[in-house]
Scaffold this motif. Structure first.
Motif, mmCIF file in Angstrom:
data_model
loop_
_atom_site.group_PDB
_atom_site.id
_atom_site.type_symbol
_atom_site.label_atom_id
_atom_site.label_comp_id
_atom_site.label_asym_id
_atom_site.label_seq_id
_atom_site.Cartn_x
_atom_site.Cartn_y
_atom_site.Cartn_z
ATOM 1 N N TYR A 352 0.820 -1.213 0.000
ATOM 2 C CA TYR A 352 0.000 0.000 0.000
ATOM 3 C C TYR A 352 0.855 1.265 0.000
ATOM 4 N N LEU A 353 1.977 1.233 0.699
ATOM 5 C CA LEU A 353 2.863 2.402 0.736
ATOM 6 C C LEU A 353 3.346 2.755 -0.668
ATOM 7 N N LEU A 354 3.690 1.737 -1.462
ATOM 8 C CA LEU A 354 4.120 1.986 -2.835
ATOM 9 C C LEU A 354 2.961 2.498 -3.685
ATOM 10 N N PHE A 355 1.788 1.938 -3.467
ATOM 11 C CA PHE A 355 0.616 2.354 -4.232
ATOM 12 C C PHE A 355 0.321 3.840 -4.033
ATOM 13 N N VAL A 356 0.246 4.285 -2.779
ATOM 14 C CA VAL A 356 -0.093 5.691 -2.540
ATOM 15 C C VAL A 356 1.058 6.609 -2.956
ATOM 16 N N SER A 357 2.300 6.145 -2.794
ATOM 17 C CA SER A 357 3.455 6.978 -3.133
ATOM 18 C C SER A 357 3.542 7.230 -4.627
ATOM 19 N N ARG A 358 3.408 6.169 -5.400
ATOM 20 C CA ARG A 358 3.565 6.311 -6.841
ATOM 21 C C ARG A 358 2.377 7.026 -7.469
ATOM 22 N N THR A 359 1.217 6.862 -6.868
ATOM 23 C CA THR A 359 0.061 7.613 -7.358
ATOM 24 C C THR A 359 0.202 9.088 -6.997
ATOM 25 N N ASP A 391 5.769 5.365 11.553
ATOM 26 C CA ASP A 391 5.798 5.105 12.987
ATOM 27 C C ASP A 391 6.530 6.245 13.693
ATOM 28 N N ARG A 392 6.252 6.425 14.964
ATOM 29 C CA ARG A 392 6.901 7.501 15.707
ATOM 30 C C ARG A 392 8.419 7.323 15.764
ATOM 31 N N GLU A 393 8.891 6.068 15.593
ATOM 32 C CA GLU A 393 10.338 5.830 15.597
ATOM 33 C C GLU A 393 11.010 6.326 14.325
ATOM 34 N N GLY A 394 10.250 6.449 13.238
ATOM 35 C CA GLY A 394 10.819 6.983 12.008
ATOM 36 C C GLY A 394 10.645 6.110 10.790
ATOM 37 N N PHE A 395 10.512 4.796 10.974
ATOM 38 C CA PHE A 395 10.291 3.929 9.819
ATOM 39 C C PHE A 395 8.831 4.027 9.378
ATOM 40 N N PHE A 396 8.528 3.417 8.240
ATOM 41 C CA PHE A 396 7.168 3.419 7.710
ATOM 42 C C PHE A 396 6.618 1.995 7.738
ATOM 43 N N TYR A 397 5.335 1.885 7.486
ATOM 44 C CA TYR A 397 4.695 0.578 7.333
ATOM 45 C C TYR A 397 4.290 0.403 5.876
ATOM 46 N N MET A 398 4.446 -0.817 5.378
ATOM 47 C CA MET A 398 4.124 -1.075 3.984
ATOM 48 C C MET A 398 2.621 -1.220 3.766
ATOM 49 N N ASN A 399 1.896 -1.696 4.784
ATOM 50 C CA ASN A 399 0.461 -1.913 4.602
ATOM 51 C C ASN A 399 -0.351 -1.078 5.589
ATOM 52 N N ARG A 400 -1.623 -0.944 5.292
ATOM 53 C CA ARG A 400 -2.507 -0.127 6.119
ATOM 54 C C ARG A 400 -2.640 -0.670 7.535
ATOM 55 N N VAL A 404 3.738 -4.640 8.550
ATOM 56 C CA VAL A 404 5.011 -4.856 7.859
ATOM 57 C C VAL A 404 5.833 -3.573 7.915
ATOM 58 N N LYS A 405 6.939 -3.613 8.657
ATOM 59 C CA LYS A 405 7.811 -2.449 8.765
ATOM 60 C C LYS A 405 8.615 -2.264 7.476
ATOM 61 N N TYR A 406 8.829 -1.007 7.123
ATOM 62 C CA TYR A 406 9.612 -0.702 5.929
ATOM 63 C C TYR A 406 10.471 0.517 6.225
ATOM 64 N N TYR A 407 11.769 0.288 6.371
ATOM 65 C CA TYR A 407 12.656 1.392 6.731
ATOM 66 C C TYR A 407 13.523 1.853 5.563
ATOM 67 N N PHE A 408 13.443 1.144 4.428
ATOM 68 C CA PHE A 408 14.236 1.529 3.264
ATOM 69 C C PHE A 408 13.760 2.871 2.706
ATOM 70 N N CYS A 409 14.612 3.482 1.897
ATOM 71 C CA CYS A 409 14.214 4.684 1.158
ATOM 72 C C CYS A 409 13.602 4.232 -0.160
ATOM 73 N N GLU A 410 12.407 4.699 -0.430
ATOM 74 C CA GLU A 410 11.723 4.349 -1.673
ATOM 75 C C GLU A 410 10.902 5.543 -2.122
ATOM 76 N N HIS A 411 9.899 5.286 -2.955
ATOM 77 C CA HIS A 411 9.161 6.395 -3.553
ATOM 78 C C HIS A 411 8.267 7.143 -2.570
ATOM 79 N N HIS A 412 8.044 6.598 -1.377
ATOM 80 C CA HIS A 412 7.267 7.361 -0.398
ATOM 81 C C HIS A 412 8.017 8.628 0.004
#
Length: 622
Positions: A352-359, A391-400, A404-412
């Motif tokens: 979902y993170l990729l979906f909203v980012s790329r849109t 998340d308050r720690e700084g990473f993102f979640y891939m799904n709503r 699923v934690k996602y800390y990489f740099c990507e299109h978000h």
């Protein structure tokens, strides 16, 4: 019929990667890799005049007392003549590490004279030393690297002769529709070290090239920008060819697996795995619409990203090719309406993170082109959705569901930055800047794991490792360079910028293997996973400017870094956890795709990272 899996008993050939522990002095306790002699490890490509400049020195179990010298190698002074020493500095203790034991840093960031140099050590403990690899110090270092990486795409062209490389290839690629009509699917880029043409990867390439062209235009380098845009247009026109308006999607061609078979025992493979000839000798890729849709399921986030890259390209080429520009914009508009009115697929929901980012990127590009507020409003809505996934720690979640934690740099992060550029005084600026700050501060400790300052990896258990296990690492490190350089721009923070530089420098030789992973720059691994190795005159496998997948870490077990489906295994056989693995044992061709293969995503993110580091150096007036 057997199914081929990674099982050593099924191997045709086995080649094991060996641990390097033979060295000039006793190893430290727990040390897992060493140099044969004492040699400073540098960034083979060199350093920017105003950037961070460091070399790493391994002392094994001992201590080093002495200094390092920078020698101007352009003076051509040989013994007994005295070398031209232009800088002398002290070695600084970094600490102990499994790589090299006692680590030292040779920091010469304050040396800012352009030229060609190497580093020589003068220590009391041993004479078993060697000078470093020769390197340059120059201005616009990262911009020049981005341009070099951009030129690699030309060699990947499909459907046309690339003089000096291959003849026109795959000139009959097509998709057959239900009524028998053929869609011309010729053109585009070969995706990697094989001859597949994956549109998902290609969209990364188009976006990166367009980003580089924007910077070149800003700096008044229009001729260079035109060349970069011409290359992006080659892939962009392929996207337009394979766009299927009825489903608002982009179709994929590939070779049917029925055409190739390993043996009577093993099932057939698509030829992308085993074809080793020149591309013009490979059969055409002709598939039906049904095959294309089943083999390559169409997600909304794929549609969004391909269309966003087309929109950005169309915006930039409008002054040169109005007809093509309008075609790009028309497709992007159609896809935007479809994507924003459709229910996300299961794959879209999982990513979902990729979906909203790329849109978001698609909406922002259409806003820039048309000025229509509807695109901006949708982009703002999606930006808020991206922010809600952090998340308050700084990473993102891939799904709503935030499972699923996602800390990489990507299109978000790219989407957030692009929104800031479009609305520098908008209501969301403070929230976006805070999101970048939290993310950068979450990543920063991961860059302190070794003296090379590469960003480490957090595995599924939450354990921190120095290296990515069984995963192409360079595209992620280059993406980190983009994210941290962006944070440096936003907060004028030198520390973020230095970490960003180290990610690019790792790719270019400042790593525990002392290997440059950009072909034609510095000392490479000596072997490459690219079918061009089988073209006369290119047996060495060097495709200039190509970025390899990169070093992976051992995990204590047995795994294959090659394409085991061919039965030719290149094996990590119980190498220690975080032992740095890249194939340096072969010459020319290697089956080791996991580490030694070229890939569009590698070059795309390298361009993004190097371009943004250049911007950051300029912004900080360093």
């Amino acid at each position: 019929m057997k199914e081929l899996r990674f099982d050593l008993s099924q191997a045709k050939t086995i080649r094991r990667i060996r641990q390097q522990t033979d060295s000039w002095s006793p190893l430290a306790e727990g040390q897992i890799i060493a140099q044969k002699y004492l040699k400073p490890i540098v960034c083979h490509a060199g350093y920017d005049v105003n950037g961070v400049k460091q070399a790493v020195v391994w002392a094994n179990s001992g201590e080093l007392t002495g200094y390092f010298e920078i020698i101007d190698v352009s003076t051509n002074k040989q013994p007994p003549g005295k070398p031209s020493v232009v800088y002398r500095g002290k070695l600084k203790k970094w600490g102990r590490h499994i790589w090299g034991g006692n680590n030292y840093i040779a920091d010469f960031s304050d040396f800012k004279k352009e030229g060609v140099y190497w580093i020589k050590l003068s220590v009391k403990e041993t004479k078993e030393t060697s000078e470093s690899y020769i390197f340059e110090i120059r201005r616009n270092f990262y911009l020049d690297l981005a341009k070099k990486a951009a030129k690699w795409f030309y060699y990947q062209r499909c459907g046309v002769e690339v003089p000096g490389w291959h003849k026109a290839c795959h000139t009959q690629d097509a998709v057959i529709l239900e009524d028998g009509t053929k869609i011309d699917a010729t053109g585009g880029w070969h995706d990697a070290g094989d001859y597949g043409k994956w549109i998902g990867s290609g969209s990364h390439g188009v976006w990166a090239l367009a980003t580089l062209a924007e910077l070149l235009l800003e700096e008044g380098l229009e001729k260079d920008a035109r060349a970069v845009l011409d290359e992006a247009t080659w892939e962009g026109k392929y996207f337009c060819k394979i766009y299927y308006g009825k489903l608002k999607t982009f179709l994929q061609v590939f070779t049917s697996a029925k055409n190739f078979q390993l043996s009577d025992e093993y099932p057939p493979l698509e030829n992308v795995c085993i074809w080793l000839g020149a591309p013009e000798k490979e059969p055409p890729r002709v598939v039906t619409l049904k095959q294309a849709l089943e083999y390559y399921p169409q997600t909304l986030y794929l549609r969004s990203h391909v269309s966003a890259s087309l929109a950005k390209l169309g915006r930039l080429v409008s002054r040169y090719d109005k007809e093509f520009s309008e075609k790009c914009t028309s497709i992007a508009k159609e896809v935007f309406e479809y994507v924003t009115q459709s229910e996300p697929t299961d794959r879209d929901k999982r990513s979902y993170l990729l979906f909203v980012s790329r849109t978001t990127l698609l909406g922002l590009e259409l806003y820039r082109i048309t000025g229509s507020e509807k695109y901006l409003r949708k982009a703002e809505e999606l930006v808020q959705e991206i922010l809600s996934l952090q998340d308050r720690e700084g990473f993102f979640y891939m799904n709503r569901e935030k499972k699923v934690k996602y800390y990489f740099c990507e299109h978000h992060l790219v989407a957030l930055y692009e929104y800031l550029k479009s609305r520098p005084r908008g209501d969301l600026v403070v929230d976006i800047e805070e999101a970048f700050r939290k993310w950068a501060n979450y990543i920063k400790p991961l860059s302190k794991l070794s003296s090379f300052s590469q960003v480490g990896y957090i595995d599924e258990k939450g354990d921190v490792r120095n290296l990515f296990p069984r995963k192409s690492s360079n595209r992620f490190l280059a993406a980190y360079a983009w994210g941290l350089a962006t944070a440096a721009i936003l907060f004028e923070n030198r520390e973020y910028l230095e970490i960003a530089e180290h990610q690019i420098q790792w790719i270019l030789g400042l790593n525990p293997c002392d290997v440059s992973m950009m072909a034609g720059v510095g000392a490479g691994p000596g072997c490459y996973h690219h079918r061009y190795c089988f073209i006369e005159g290119h047996e060495d496998g060097v495709v200039p400017g190509g970025v390899l997948c990169g070093i992976v870490g051992g995990d204590g077990g047995v795994f294959d870094i090659g394409d085991f489906r061919t039965g030719n295994f290149v094996v990590s056989d119980r190498l220690p956890v975080d032992y740095p693995i890249i194939d340096t044992d072969a010459r020319g061709w290697t089956y080791a795709y996991m580490t030694n293969e070229y890939w569009v995503l590698n070059n795309a993110w390298f361009i993004m990272g190097a371009t943004q580091v250049h911007r950051a150096l300029r912004k900080l007036n360093i």
